[in-house]
Write a protein that holds these residues in place. Sequence first.
Motif, mmCIF file in Angstrom:
data_model
loop_
_atom_site.group_PDB
_atom_site.id
_atom_site.type_symbol
_atom_site.label_atom_id
_atom_site.label_comp_id
_atom_site.label_asym_id
_atom_site.label_seq_id
_atom_site.Cartn_x
_atom_site.Cartn_y
_atom_site.Cartn_z
ATOM 1 N N HIS A 195 17.400 -40.106 -65.605
ATOM 2 C CA HIS A 195 16.187 -39.523 -66.613
ATOM 3 C C HIS A 195 15.689 -38.545 -66.470
ATOM 4 C CE1 HIS A 195 15.874 -43.866 -67.653
ATOM 5 N NE2 HIS A 195 15.578 -44.080 -66.587
ATOM 6 N N ASP A 196 16.006 -37.743 -65.085
ATOM 7 C CA ASP A 196 15.912 -36.186 -64.642
ATOM 8 C C ASP A 196 16.591 -35.344 -66.265
ATOM 9 O OD1 ASP A 196 18.546 -36.783 -63.609
ATOM 10 O OD2 ASP A 196 17.874 -35.220 -62.003
ATOM 11 N N ALA A 251 15.898 -35.418 -69.662
ATOM 12 C CA ALA A 251 15.031 -34.528 -70.140
ATOM 13 C C ALA A 251 15.098 -33.553 -69.741
ATOM 14 C CB ALA A 251 13.888 -34.952 -68.248
ATOM 15 N N GLU A 292 14.543 -31.295 -73.681
ATOM 16 C CA GLU A 292 13.529 -29.404 -73.696
ATOM 17 C C GLU A 292 14.375 -28.251 -73.550
ATOM 18 O OE1 GLU A 292 11.431 -28.907 -70.130
ATOM 19 O OE2 GLU A 292 11.287 -30.875 -69.408
ATOM 20 N N ARG A 326 7.983 -40.372 -65.622
ATOM 21 C CA ARG A 326 8.101 -39.444 -67.083
ATOM 22 C C ARG A 326 7.454 -37.682 -66.751
ATOM 23 N NH1 ARG A 326 10.755 -42.452 -69.824
ATOM 24 N NH2 ARG A 326 10.313 -44.624 -70.259
ATOM 25 N N GLN A 336 5.962 -34.241 -73.732
ATOM 26 C CA GLN A 336 5.266 -34.640 -72.590
ATOM 27 C C GLN A 336 4.476 -36.435 -73.374
ATOM 28 O OE1 GLN A 336 5.025 -33.736 -69.164
ATOM 29 N NE2 GLN A 336 4.530 -36.566 -69.352
ATOM 30 N N ARG A 380 7.735 -38.480 -74.784
ATOM 31 C CA ARG A 380 7.492 -39.195 -73.336
ATOM 32 C C ARG A 380 7.247 -40.078 -72.614
ATOM 33 N NH1 ARG A 380 9.897 -33.465 -69.749
ATOM 34 N NH2 ARG A 380 12.009 -33.493 -71.062
#
Length: 253
Positions: free
Chosen positions: A62-63, A66, A70, A136, A152, A155
């Motif tokens: 998930h990192d 993410a 972005e 998150r 944000q 998410r």
Amino acid sequence: GTARLSRAEPRAGDGRSGEEEEEEVEEGCYQLYPGHIPTSPLQKALLAAGSAAMALYDPYRHDMVAVLGETTGCLALPNLRDKMKHHPEGYRILQERPRIRLSTLDMARLRGLPDGTLGREYVRFLEDNKVSPDTRMPPKFVDDEELAYVIQRYREVHDLMHTLLGMPTNMLGEVVVKWFEAVQTGLPMCVLGAAFGPVRLSARKLQVLATELVPWAIQSGRNASCILNVYYEQRWEQPVESLREEIGIFPPP
């Protein structure tokens, strides 16, 4: 203006030189929000390529997902922000900046709501799938404070999309939600997950995905109003079926 200590004199009490203090101030000048990491277009491209490769290798990183969202959302995020600004409920969300975290949720109250309500079914989803809204990651590489909140918010409502769509957190469920979110948001990260996520599915699941779930997810994504324009925190007592109908999500097959 920012007062800076002399380079020649150490700061009393901590032993650091003025030069070190000055460097910290200069670095802080570029921070648009806590945790923000300024990056050049080339750095963003390298981060996007690396995170995409890792996310494809392991979709549960998930990192990396993410970071990919972005560094590739430069067109989609402003579009989502504009949709929120031109909608009464979305505009209020942008102004008030609500957060969905364990510290902001009254879990006992949500558990006590009647079955079928958004709050009760959301908590049931979290408990059944052993997930937490606190996992998150905060944004780091979005070079606009307001857009950082938009991603944000996206998410933090992702688990609510699972709840509304009736999808679990296994690979099949994640792919279906990504198809819905890809149509809704236009985020390249969602498009990538929707396109490449199915490669790990069995032939039987691929058939169900192609013939039933993907057509439904795409149709619902096109028909639904913007998912970021719903103040979910004020809809906990609303029945899920009622909220689906209001947003324009068709009943799950």
